[in-house]
Design a protein around this motif. Structure first.
Motif, PDB file in Angstrom:
ATOM      1  N   HIS A 155       0.817  -1.220   0.000  1.00  0.00           N
ATOM      2  CA  HIS A 155       0.000   0.000   0.000  1.00  0.00           C
ATOM      3  C   HIS A 155       0.856   1.277   0.000  1.00  0.00           C
ATOM      4  CE1 HIS A 155       0.810   0.348   4.381  1.00  0.00           C
ATOM      5  NE2 HIS A 155       0.829  -0.971   4.309  1.00  0.00           N
ATOM      6  N   LYS A 158       2.932   2.640   3.258  1.00  0.00           N
ATOM      7  CA  LYS A 158       4.049   1.914   3.876  1.00  0.00           C
ATOM      8  C   LYS A 158       5.312   2.783   3.865  1.00  0.00           C
ATOM      9  CE  LYS A 158       6.431  -2.549   3.990  1.00  0.00           C
ATOM     10  NZ  LYS A 158       6.371  -2.622   5.463  1.00  0.00           N
ATOM     11  N   SER A 163      10.184  -4.370   1.829  1.00  0.00           N
ATOM     12  CA  SER A 163       9.467  -4.849   3.016  1.00  0.00           C
ATOM     13  C   SER A 163      10.361  -5.768   3.843  1.00  0.00           C
ATOM     14  CB  SER A 163       8.224  -5.623   2.583  1.00  0.00           C
ATOM     15  OG  SER A 163       8.616  -6.849   1.988  1.00  0.00           O
ATOM     16  N   GLY A 164      10.046  -5.866   5.131  1.00  0.00           N
ATOM     17  CA  GLY A 164      10.801  -6.768   5.999  1.00  0.00           C
ATOM     18  C   GLY A 164      10.702  -8.208   5.508  1.00  0.00           C
ATOM     19  N   THR A 165       9.547  -8.567   4.976  1.00  0.00           N
ATOM     20  CA  THR A 165       9.351  -9.929   4.463  1.00  0.00           C
ATOM     21  C   THR A 165      10.261 -10.188   3.268  1.00  0.00           C
ATOM     22  OG1 THR A 165       7.050  -9.732   5.130  1.00  0.00           O
ATOM     23  CG2 THR A 165       7.588 -11.536   3.631  1.00  0.00           C
TER      24      THR A 165
END
Ligand SMILES: NC(=O)c1ccc[n+]([C@@H]2O[C@H](COP(=O)([O-])OP(=O)(O)OC[C@H]3O[C@@H](n4cnc5c(N)ncnc54)[C@H](O)[C@@H]3O)[C@@H](O)[C@H]2O)c1
Ligand SMILES: O=C(O)C1=N[C@H](C(=O)O)CCC1
Length: 266
Positions: A155, A158, A163-165
């Protein structure tokens, strides 16, 4: 009944965690927001949309930590480290879902969790954690013959990237291939940047609208390609996962755990 306090209570995740904690039969003992936030003083359950809980959103970290068994924190790395410090002082457990930690901040988290049980995980969903496991096997099996590229979509609100993932996916693949993630991660290509090296792991970020979170790891060979994708349709498996982690972590030996520990995937 586990007494859970939620930090970042008025945020996208905080609100869903309050609902998930109630659904799991836990007591919501406290709710925290940053000093000056417009929701401070309001009922946490009303803000989360699950009915009044009689718990006002507070900005008093010490008092809220004092009253809980475990703090669930989805804010920012700096706030999470402060929360970890206070939980360590008061011998309480903590579950941290914030992302965007630098390697130095992560090392500090390990240090601060020396005396209390803590969970720190960039993604609390079962599906993503199963993907971490699959990725390790796939990378090991394919070896160096396939180029690895990772694409993540989130989105437009953020704050951290990638991203951390996605970072954890890159770390898992790099480790399986015997590479140092910090040396091979490639975040940017522009202009005459030269041919792709065998070792690099490309990391691409897309931001827009209300995308909850999507990750694809591409293993690209000559004449064939494997894509391992996870798509989150709602935030509820993150919030349910964080409550599961909170129920699991209370009473564990001190140390920093992740969601693989919680789910028994190691
Ligand atoms: N681990 C996971 O499964 C997972 C899933 C989703 C989001 N996240 C991460 O969780 C974090 C939060 O995401 P979000 O979408 O809920 O963000 P958000 O901005 O909607 O919510 C964060 C909340 O924290 C509050 N906050 C900031 N400073 C604070 C302080 N000092 N004390 C108390 N509260 C404070 C903010 O006011 C805000 O309400 C991000 O790092 C995100 O990447 C992790
Ligand atoms: O919405 C977010 O922000 C998310 N952050 C996590 C990440 O950075 O990996 C998990 C997915 C949602």
């Amino acid at each position: 009944m586990t007494k859970i306090a939620v930090c970042g209570a008025a945020g996208r995740m905080g609100q869903r965690i309050i609902v998930a904690a109630r659904e799991a039969g836990c007591t919501v003992s406290g709710a925290l927001e940053r000093p000056g936030h417009e929701m401070v003083g309001q009922d946490a359950g009303l803000i989360a949309g699950c009915g009044a809980l009689g718990i006002a959103i507070s900005d008093d970290l010490n008092a809220v930590v004092e009253g809980c068994d475990v703090l669930i924190d989805f804010t920012t790395p700096k706030v999470s480290l402060k929360n970890l410090e206070v939980c360590a002082l008061k011998k309480k457990s903590i579950v941290i879902g914030s992302t965007g930690f630098t390697p130095e901040e992560r090392a500090l988290a390990v240090e601060l969790a020396r005396d209390i049980p803590a969970v720190l995980a960039p993604n609390m969903s079962v599906g993503v954690n199963v993907c971490f496991k699959i990725l390790k096997d796939v990378a090991k099996t394919l070896g160096d013959d396939f180029d690895v590229e990772i694409v993540e979509l989130h989105h437009n609100k953020k704050k951290d990237a990638p991203s951390g993932t996605a970072v954890r996916m890159g770390e898992v693949v790099a480790e399986a291939l015997g590479r140092d993630y910090n040396k091979v991660a490639t975040y940017h290509r522009e202009g005459i940047c030269g041919e792709r090296t065998k070792e690099e792991i490309g990391m691409q970020t897309v931001r827009g609208g209300d995308i909850v979170g999507e990750h694809t790891v591409y293993f690209i060979g000559m004449g064939e390609r494997i894509e391992i994708s996870h798509r989150a349709m709602t935030r509820d498996m993150f919030s349910r996962g964080s409550v599961r982690a909170a129920q699991w972590v209370v009473g564990k030996q001190p140390g920093l755990y992740d969601m693989q520990d919680v789910l028994g995937l190691k």
